[in-house]
Scaffold this motif. Structure first.
Motif, mmCIF file in Angstrom:
data_model
loop_
_atom_site.group_PDB
_atom_site.id
_atom_site.type_symbol
_atom_site.label_atom_id
_atom_site.label_comp_id
_atom_site.label_asym_id
_atom_site.label_seq_id
_atom_site.Cartn_x
_atom_site.Cartn_y
_atom_site.Cartn_z
ATOM 1 N N SER A 173 54.609 41.182 33.365
ATOM 2 C CA SER A 173 54.473 42.350 32.487
ATOM 3 C C SER A 173 55.806 43.064 32.327
ATOM 4 O O SER A 173 56.184 43.471 31.219
ATOM 5 C CB SER A 173 53.427 43.318 33.053
ATOM 6 N N LEU A 183 49.363 46.068 27.712
ATOM 7 C CA LEU A 183 49.217 45.848 29.149
ATOM 8 C C LEU A 183 48.278 46.910 29.703
ATOM 9 O O LEU A 183 48.472 48.099 29.443
ATOM 10 C CB LEU A 183 50.570 45.944 29.852
ATOM 11 N N ASN A 187 45.673 40.658 29.755
ATOM 12 C CA ASN A 187 46.805 41.322 30.404
ATOM 13 C C ASN A 187 46.289 42.466 31.271
ATOM 14 O O ASN A 187 46.273 43.624 30.866
ATOM 15 C CB ASN A 187 47.793 41.851 29.357
ATOM 16 N N GLU A 241 44.433 38.795 35.766
ATOM 17 C CA GLU A 241 45.032 38.203 34.572
ATOM 18 C C GLU A 241 44.662 36.735 34.416
ATOM 19 O O GLU A 241 44.871 36.143 33.353
ATOM 20 C CB GLU A 241 46.563 38.366 34.624
ATOM 21 N N ASP A 255 47.926 40.811 22.919
ATOM 22 C CA ASP A 255 48.705 40.490 24.111
ATOM 23 C C ASP A 255 50.003 41.283 24.206
ATOM 24 O O ASP A 255 50.766 41.120 25.168
ATOM 25 C CB ASP A 255 49.010 38.988 24.156
#
Length: 759
Positions: free
Chosen positions: A448, A160, A186, A419, A157
């Motif tokens: 993000s 991204l 993500n 997401e 995590d």
């Protein structure tokens, strides 16, 4: 013949301002399209390329997501589509020598326009830690660098995986598979910044986060309401559909803070009549105050409820839920408050009601003007209430029409770029690939940026797009990006995001829509989904800009092999070799794509199922279409301030700047302008032609400033102003977002003016 790119940045702070035209398209659009195309491609390449745009055996325009009908014109493109194609099919090249001559500091000081004009990137390039410029790198080394950083993360995590709307279905499906096999949801995407509010509202109310109409529905409508949208610039081919509807007897209401030339009169370049005279489209222009749309639709709903025989009681009884609570809320609407919220007159609203009551088939179209406010989701829910009252969902000529911006932004979401994926999607994905996808939600765009800012995300991978320029709160976003350990961009051309890097950075050049795609399994094609749920093939016809380019599916497949290694049971090599194998797997995971390869082989493709449209079945939590009863909201404006909306110029598509003009608003040779109503300008002492700094005001008391903007007296709605993004994204606070959807509230920014100079 094609021309060379500019060597220096043109001056952009002294625009010329003239009268705005009252018609769109026509001969000026044709001439401008051909001029830009020839500058980028030359005459022969222009003809060869443009004649394949949006054809059944050609490629999908890399611009907007507006659909094509079954019958195509020879020239099936608009002015901005021609610009988008020319930018991609350009003969200009950005080679390793370019990067050797232009250090990162130089690139960071250039405008987005200058960067985009340099041409197609020919080689993968790498910015090592501590280096001052990019250098050529092999593909193998590039993938090894990404794998090294991803494997070093404390948690999946901390990565991204961002997606732009230009990404094909095949590449998007592979990217979300890679992310979930790696262990994260993500998957922020550009939908988070545009129609996330639409998806949130529609999923709750009708059970599917997509529009419910087709082109044929538009042609059959009695009334089309175009709210918060400027099709003349953002979706020009939509004007042809509106013209056809108009010629069949439809009425059109436009609801917008600014008058837009495309909705005043459309000069269709496909017909002699269109070129000479054109067609007036608007029957009623409601110049609404920014953010007043929910109040307008709530009052219209009250007036429908109180008009005998106006409600489709049979539809409401059989197909809806929550009507009584909604009706009680609508009863409390106050005329005076609505007039304050909207800036409209009672006569204008009553005229709109007359058109509404006369229509048996109504469509509401909208775009960012409705989706980028704090109260965007309840606003769109109110639009749904408006349509449900008279049974205008699930029958021909009626329905919801959120007009998507980028050419496959809707398809990417369908492929699982989200997401917050549905459990059923993850179950199907896991069953097909023998993996265990994470079930916790991932990060959207705003979250993000916050994670990068706070050190909770360390690797940023972007499949296309221009993340830094597209996102809000520019200073915060750029600082956040520079905190990453690695930033990676899969791109065709240079943009601002390449100059705002992490400790290390990569640019991976890819094929465009116009390029031939030949893999080990032969010539390939990709697929896209348009704004109305049509899926069709896209086949490039040009020799790629460089032999060193890889396609997007190939990039993801090779990256997956480097990152996941022998532990992955997925045959990534087969996916790169033959995209039909990707489509086979999609057909077993994504509903509506059954027998994908057979159906996509048909010219024109196929339409995805849509339960509300096809069956009047609403797959919501109640099993019915849901009325809602949210309190009415609208922005409140302090004294001495204006409400700013960010918007595009006509020489722009999203963050791509084609030129420095905005022909339909009378602006030439510059972008740092702010449009202000002359009466507001007089009250605030803002002289036409004077220069000002724009300073936004938000509850965090942080000063956000955009300096050196030329004041242009323009007929905006009172209390409202407008200026172009990405230049004004710096004014949009990162935490100023829509409730529920978390979309940046870029259309309602409170600003004050601080004068700087007079010429």
């Amino acid at each position: 013949m094609a021309t060379k790119p500019p060597t220096g940045d043109p001056v952009q702070d002294a625009p010329q301002v003239g009268p705005a035209p009252h018609a769109a398209a026509g001969l000026p659009a044709v001439a401008h399209s051909l001029r830009i195309a020839q500058q980028q491609m030359g005459v022969r390449r222009t003809a060869r390329t443009l004649l394949k745009v949006n054809q059944k055996d050609g490629f999908d325009c890399p611009g907007c997501a507006w659909p094509e009908g079954d019958e195509r014109h020879t020239a099936e493109f608009c002015e901005n589509g021609a610009k988008a194609v020319a930018e991609e099919a350009t003969l200009r090249r950005v080679t390793p020598d370019f990067f050797a001559a232009h250090p990162l500091a130089d690139l960071a000081g250039r405008s987005g326009y200058w960067l985009g004009q340099q041409g197609r990137i020919t080689h993968p390039v790498y910015l090592p830690e501590g280096a001052d410029r990019y250098e050529a790198v092999t593909w193998e080394r590039a993938f090894a660098i990404i794998a090294e950083e991803l494997r070093a993360l404390d948690s999946p995590d901390e990565a991204l995986f961002y997606t732009s709307g230009r990404t094909s279905n095949e590449a998007a499906f592979l990217l979300q598979l890679l992310a979930r096999e790696f262990g994260t949801n993500n998957l922020p995407d550009c939908s988070n910044m545009c129609h996330e509010s639409s998806g949130s509202a529609l999923t709750e109310t009708i059970g599917i986060g997509k529009g419910s109409v087709s082109l044929d529905d538009l042609h059959q409508a009695d009334l089309i309401i175009v709210a918060g949208q400027n099709p003349g610039t953002n979706h020009p081919r939509m004007l042809s559909a509106l013209e056809k509807a108009k010629n069949s007897g439809a009425k059109i209401i436009s609801v917008n803070p600014l008058p837009e030339a495309g909705l005043e009169r459309f000069k269709n370049p496909q017909t002699p009549h269109g070129m000479l005279k054109g067609t007036a489209l608007n029957d009623l222009f409601l110049q609404i105050r920014i953010g007043g749309d929910q109040a307008l639709f709530r009052l219209l709903n009250k007036l429908v409820l109180t008009t005998e025989g106006a409600v489709d009681t049979a539809f409401v009884a059989e197909h809806t839920h929550g009507y009584e609570e909604f009706a009680r809320a609508a009863e409390t609407v106050d005329w005076d408050e609505t007039l304050t919220a909207t800036g409209l007159t009672r006569a204008e609203i009553e005229q709109a009601l007359t058109l509404v009551l006369a229509s048996k088939r109504t469509i509401v179209c909208w775009a960012m003007g409705l989706t980028q406010h704090k109260h965007s989701v309840p606003t769109i829910r109110e639009v749904v209430n408006f349509l449900l009252l008279r049974g205008n969902i699930g029958r021909p000529g009626a329905g919801v029409c959120p007009v998507r911006g980028h050419s496959n932004v809707q398809g990417d979401r369908t492929m699982g770029i989200f997401e917050r994926p549905a459990p059923a999607f993850l179950d199907a994905l896991d069953k097909e690939f023998g993996i265990t996808s994470p079930r916790h939600h991932g990060l959207d765009v705003v979250r993000s940026i916050q994670a990068l800012r706070d050190g909770d995300a360390k690797v940023f991978f972007a499949m296309g797009g221009n993340f830094v320029a597209a996102t809000p709160d520019t200073a915060v976003t750029e600082t956040a990006m520079r905190r990453a350990r690695l930033t990676v961009h899969v791109s065709t051309k240079l943009n601002r995001s390449h100059a705002v890097t992490g400790t290390r950075a990569l640019i991976l050049p890819t094929l465009g829509r116009t390029d031939k795609d030949v893999q080990a399994g032969g010539k390939q094609f990709v697929t896209v989904e348009d704004s109305m749920g049509m899926v069709h093939a896209s086949r490039g016809n040009l020799t790629p800009a460089s032999p060193h380019l890889l396609s997007e599916p190939a990039i993801v497949a090779r990256l997956a092999r480097a990152v996941l290694g022998a532990g992955s049971r997925t045959d990534w090599e087969a996916f790169e070799r033959d995209y039909a194998t990707i489509r086979d797997r999609i057909s077993r995971v994504v509903p509506g794509f059954e027998d994908f390869n057979t159906r996509i082989a048909r010219p024109g493709g196929f339409t995805l199922p849509h339960a509300p449209r096809d069956e009047r079945r609403f797959p919501t939590t109640t099993g019915r279409a849901n009325f809602t009863a949210a309190p009415v909201e609208y922005p409140e404006l302090p004294d001495g301030r204006l409400l700013l909306q960010t918007l595009r110029s006509h020489d722009q598509y999203n963050t791509t700047i084609y030129g420095l003009d905005d022909r339909y608003r009378g602006i030439k040779g510059g972008r740092r302008i702010v449009m202000v109503n002359p009466q507001d300008a007089a009250a605030l002492g803002l002289a036409d032609g004077a220069y000002t700094d724009l300073v936004s005001e938000w509850k965090d008391d942080v000063e956000r400033r955009a300096d050196g903007f030329r004041i242009v007296h323009y007929p905006t709605a009172r209390g409202c102003a407008a200026a172009y993004y990405p230049e004004t994204n710096v004014l949009v606070p990162l935490d100023s977002t829509a409730d529920t959807s978390n979309t940046p509230a870029s259309k309602s920014v409170v600003v004050r003016f601080e004068n700087t100079r007079s010429d």
